[in-house]
Design a protein around this motif. Sequence first.
Motif, PDB file in Angstrom:
ATOM      1  N   GLU A   7      54.608  37.843  39.062  1.00 30.95           N
ATOM      2  CA  GLU A   7      54.049  38.935  38.260  1.00 30.95           C
ATOM      3  C   GLU A   7      54.194  40.276  38.984  1.00 30.95           C
ATOM      4  N   ILE A   8      54.006  40.263  40.308  1.00 33.79           N
ATOM      5  CA  ILE A   8      54.197  41.482  41.096  1.00 33.79           C
ATOM      6  C   ILE A   8      55.648  41.948  40.991  1.00 33.79           C
ATOM      7  N   ASN A   9      56.579  41.017  41.134  1.00 30.37           N
ATOM      8  CA  ASN A   9      57.992  41.373  41.044  1.00 30.37           C
ATOM      9  C   ASN A   9      58.360  41.890  39.657  1.00 30.37           C
ATOM     10  N   LYS A  10      57.752  41.311  38.613  1.00 25.94           N
ATOM     11  CA  LYS A  10      58.008  41.785  37.254  1.00 25.94           C
ATOM     12  C   LYS A  10      57.466  43.199  37.072  1.00 25.94           C
ATOM     13  N   LEU A  11      56.246  43.451  37.569  1.00 29.85           N
ATOM     14  CA  LEU A  11      55.668  44.798  37.488  1.00 29.85           C
ATOM     15  C   LEU A  11      56.507  45.804  38.270  1.00 29.85           C
ATOM     16  N   ALA A  12      56.986  45.386  39.437  1.00 31.28           N
ATOM     17  CA  ALA A  12      57.828  46.271  40.244  1.00 31.28           C
ATOM     18  C   ALA A  12      59.115  46.598  39.503  1.00 31.28           C
ATOM     19  N   HIS A  13      59.703  45.602  38.875  1.00 27.02           N
ATOM     20  CA  HIS A  13      60.931  45.835  38.107  1.00 27.02           C
ATOM     21  C   HIS A  13      60.675  46.794  36.950  1.00 27.02           C
ATOM     22  N   LEU A  14      59.597  46.572  36.203  1.00 20.17           N
ATOM     23  CA  LEU A  14      59.279  47.443  35.073  1.00 20.17           C
ATOM     24  C   LEU A  14      58.965  48.867  35.534  1.00 20.17           C
ATOM     25  N   SER A  15      58.411  48.991  36.744  1.00 17.33           N
ATOM     26  CA  SER A  15      58.077  50.305  37.289  1.00 17.33           C
ATOM     27  C   SER A  15      59.242  50.928  38.043  1.00 17.33           C
ATOM     28  N   ALA A  23      55.716  44.315  51.232  1.00 17.31           N
ATOM     29  CA  ALA A  23      55.075  45.171  50.228  1.00 17.31           C
ATOM     30  C   ALA A  23      54.561  44.341  49.051  1.00 17.31           C
ATOM     31  N   VAL A  24      55.319  43.299  48.675  1.00 18.03           N
ATOM     32  CA  VAL A  24      54.872  42.416  47.589  1.00 18.03           C
ATOM     33  C   VAL A  24      53.589  41.707  47.996  1.00 18.03           C
ATOM     34  N   ASP A  25      53.535  41.224  49.244  1.00 19.86           N
ATOM     35  CA  ASP A  25      52.318  40.554  49.724  1.00 19.86           C
ATOM     36  C   ASP A  25      51.124  41.498  49.721  1.00 19.86           C
ATOM     37  N   LYS A  26      51.316  42.735  50.179  1.00 21.56           N
ATOM     38  CA  LYS A  26      50.235  43.721  50.211  1.00 21.56           C
ATOM     39  C   LYS A  26      49.785  44.078  48.795  1.00 21.56           C
ATOM     40  N   MET A  27      50.751  44.258  47.893  1.00 20.34           N
ATOM     41  CA  MET A  27      50.428  44.579  46.505  1.00 20.34           C
ATOM     42  C   MET A  27      49.655  43.432  45.856  1.00 20.34           C
TER      43      MET A  27
END
Length: 95
Positions: A7-15, A23-27
């Motif tokens: 879900e983090i990677n999907k949000l990052a892609h959309l953003s 950074a994914v772990d921290k997010m």
Amino acid sequence: MNISREEINKLAHLSRLELDDKAVDKMQEDLNKILGFVAQIEKMELDGVEPLVYMTEETNILREDTVVQEITHAEALKNAPDADTDYFRVSTVKK
């Protein structure tokens, strides 16, 4: 509720963000904390509590909105890096 790495990677892609694994772990950690706080608020008994819209009871006094021409069209175009007779010229934005 916990948010997954996918879900983090999907949000990052959309953003349009590029996040490394750190950074994914921290997010993921930060968003899970936020969701935890929201879950605590959902457990509270809030019947009869008025929503807070303003921090004070004072009325905001606003000035009258008036149009003032402080710079002429020619003066604005004079400072532009690239312009024609009427418009600023900018480079094409590509997707």
